[in-house]
Design an enzyme around this catalytic site. Structure first.
Site, PDB file in Angstrom:
ATOM      1  N   HIS A 163     -14.403 -14.574  -6.757  1.00 27.21           N
ATOM      2  CA  HIS A 163     -15.298 -14.995  -7.837  1.00 27.21           C
ATOM      3  C   HIS A 163     -14.466 -15.647  -8.946  1.00 27.21           C
ATOM      4  O   HIS A 163     -13.444 -15.094  -9.354  1.00 27.21           O
ATOM      5  CB  HIS A 163     -16.042 -13.802  -8.438  1.00 27.21           C
TER       6      HIS A 163
ATOM      7  N   ASP B 113     -24.145 -11.851  -7.485  1.00 26.69           N
ATOM      8  CA  ASP B 113     -24.164 -10.656  -6.649  1.00 26.69           C
ATOM      9  C   ASP B 113     -25.579 -10.298  -6.209  1.00 26.69           C
ATOM     10  O   ASP B 113     -25.772  -9.705  -5.144  1.00 26.69           O
ATOM     11  CB  ASP B 113     -23.574  -9.471  -7.413  1.00 26.69           C
TER      12      ASP B 113
ATOM     13  N   HIS C 249      -9.784 -38.428  35.932  1.00 27.40           N
ATOM     14  CA  HIS C 249     -10.514 -38.792  34.722  1.00 27.40           C
ATOM     15  C   HIS C 249     -10.786 -40.298  34.712  1.00 27.40           C
ATOM     16  O   HIS C 249     -11.894 -40.740  34.389  1.00 27.40           O
ATOM     17  CB  HIS C 249      -9.697 -38.417  33.470  1.00 27.40           C
TER      18      HIS C 249
END
Length: 432
Positions: A326, A359, A418
């Site tokens: 915070h 909160d 590939h």
């Protein structure tokens, strides 16, 4: 409460030490986690009942909370608290609904279309801490984004009260959020139940929610079993940056609100005003007297930092180095400084924005990275419960244009099959 040491313009070489989080002597919990997980895997619900009695001192008849049990517990919630929870739900829902990402579609080459879409993580587990305080607000912060993401199986686990019941506010929020699978489990055994499944629930794909060192160790152990977790989260922390315009009592209240989470929480105060430094400390002592968790707060404040810097620029550099969970900017026109914030979980702008708003009820999420993880993680949001899936579709024109690139790159890597997969499709050379 002893006087703190005020620091004045600490040199950069000392910042790493000042940014270090409090460290408690901790045992190696990996062996404990392995033993609990192995026992739960072998004996399932019998093991979960045994660990709950052993670790929590609660003897349960069943780990599963029934609908009737949840309804009865929810009915015990004070009507005023119901109104508060409903308001918080509304705000959190609004903010998180706006986070839902849109699909992206791009034609990268003529005839080559790439698309990214989002899919919900179908089965998730939510851990809601108990202990000294049952954090029903955390359930709002986890369940709302999970529901908005579209997760269709949500399993909630939370420690039972000493009489074996679910905390009433948790039961109310669970019903409000439409969660029907509730397990009366806490600690390592709760995470084991989510990761391995129980006799009535399947293993989840992702576990979200904060907890103590045992819960965090168990979440780390679950990762080794292929279960995803939300983010690293430990003891709570706040860093305040303030100038002479700030109110010392406001700042003191914010520092105290974080310190009361637990003895290992950390508070840091940075300011460009020596006078504010002294006045905030005096306000701390004054406000502490009337608080019910003062013993916890005093222990937490032993690791507090009160630091004076000559400039706000230095304050922000230190804050970014610390990467707080915070961050409060107690500054006039605080939003003008938001671009200086690089590392923080959640930021509170201006003199009238307390950290406790985030909160509980402003709408942002309070499940946030701690211990410096805000350098690389964000907080819980709707995307926490989503996964990205990419699609591509190629037309004949697109394949003809792209095949030479595929062939050249694949052959350079020695992967001939590939290259062949593209070659056979060119101008339908390999058509059936």
């Amino acid at each position: 409460m002893n006087d703190f040491e005020f620091l004045y313009n600490p040199p950069r070489k000392d910042w790493a030490k000042l940014c270090a989080r409090p460290v408690n002597e901790q045992e190696d919990l990996s062996v404990l986690c392995k033993n609990v997980f192995d026992e739960v895997k072998a004996n399932q619900d019998k093991a979960l009942l045994g660990f709950t009695e052993r670790f929590d001192g609660v003897k349960l008849g069943s780990i599963y909370a029934t609908d009737l049990e949840l309804s009865r517990a929810a009915a015990l919630v004070d009507p005023q608290l119901v109104l508060a929870i409903n308001q918080a739900y509304s705000n959190i829902y609004k903010f998180h609904k706006a986070q839902k990402p849109e699909s992206v579609e791009v034609e990268t080459t003529p005839g080559v279309v790439c698309r990214q879409e989002y899919r919900p993580i179908e089965r998730v587990g939510l851990y809601i801490p108990g202990g000294s305080a049952s954090l029903f607000s955390t359930l709002l912060m986890l369940a709302i984004p999970a529901k908005l993401a579209g997760s269709n199986e949500i399993i909630l686990t939370t420690p039972p009260l000493k009489d074996g019941s679910i905390p009433p506010a948790v039961a109310y929020v669970a019903q409000l959020c439409g969660i029907s699978q509730v397990l009366k489990l806490g600690g390592v055994q709760a995470i084991a139940a989510l990761a391995l499944g129980t006799e009535q629930t399947k293993p989840v794909y992702k576990i979200a929610g904060p907890g103590n060192q045992y819960v965090m160790a168990a979440k780390d152990y679950a990762v080794q079993l292929g279960i995803a977790i939300d983010l690293p989260a430990g003891p709570s922390e706040v860093l305040v940056i303030a100038d002479a315009s700030a109110n010392p009592k406001f700042i003191a209240a914010d520092l105290l609100s974080q310190a009361e989470h637990g003895p290992d929480s950390q508070v840091i105060f940075l300011t460009t005003s020596e006078d504010l430094l002294e006045r905030t400390f005096e306000a701390l002592k004054e406000l502490l007297v009337g608080l019910n968790r003062k013993d916890i707060i005093k222990e937490s404040l032993k690791s507090a930092r009160f630091i004076y810097f000559n400039t706000l620029q230095e304050c922000f550099k230190f804050s970014n180095a610390y990467a707080p969970e915070h961050l409060i900017l107690a500054l006039d026109q605080a939003d003008n400084y938001s671009s200086l914030v690089l590392n923080a979980g959640s930021v509170f702008l201006g003199h009238l924005t307390p950290e406790s708003a985030g909160d509980y009820a402003s709408g942002t999420n309070h499940t946030l990275p701690t211990k410096g993880y805000a350098r690389s993680y964000g907080g819980v949001c709707v995307v926490t419960f989503l996964k990205k899936v990419t699609f591509q579709m190629i037309s004949q024109q697109g394949l003809d244009l792209l095949a030479p690139t595929i062939e050249t790159m694949a052959k350079a890597e020695g992967l001939e099959a590939h290259a062949l997969a593209a070659t056979l499709r060119k101008t339908r050379g390999g058509k059936l």
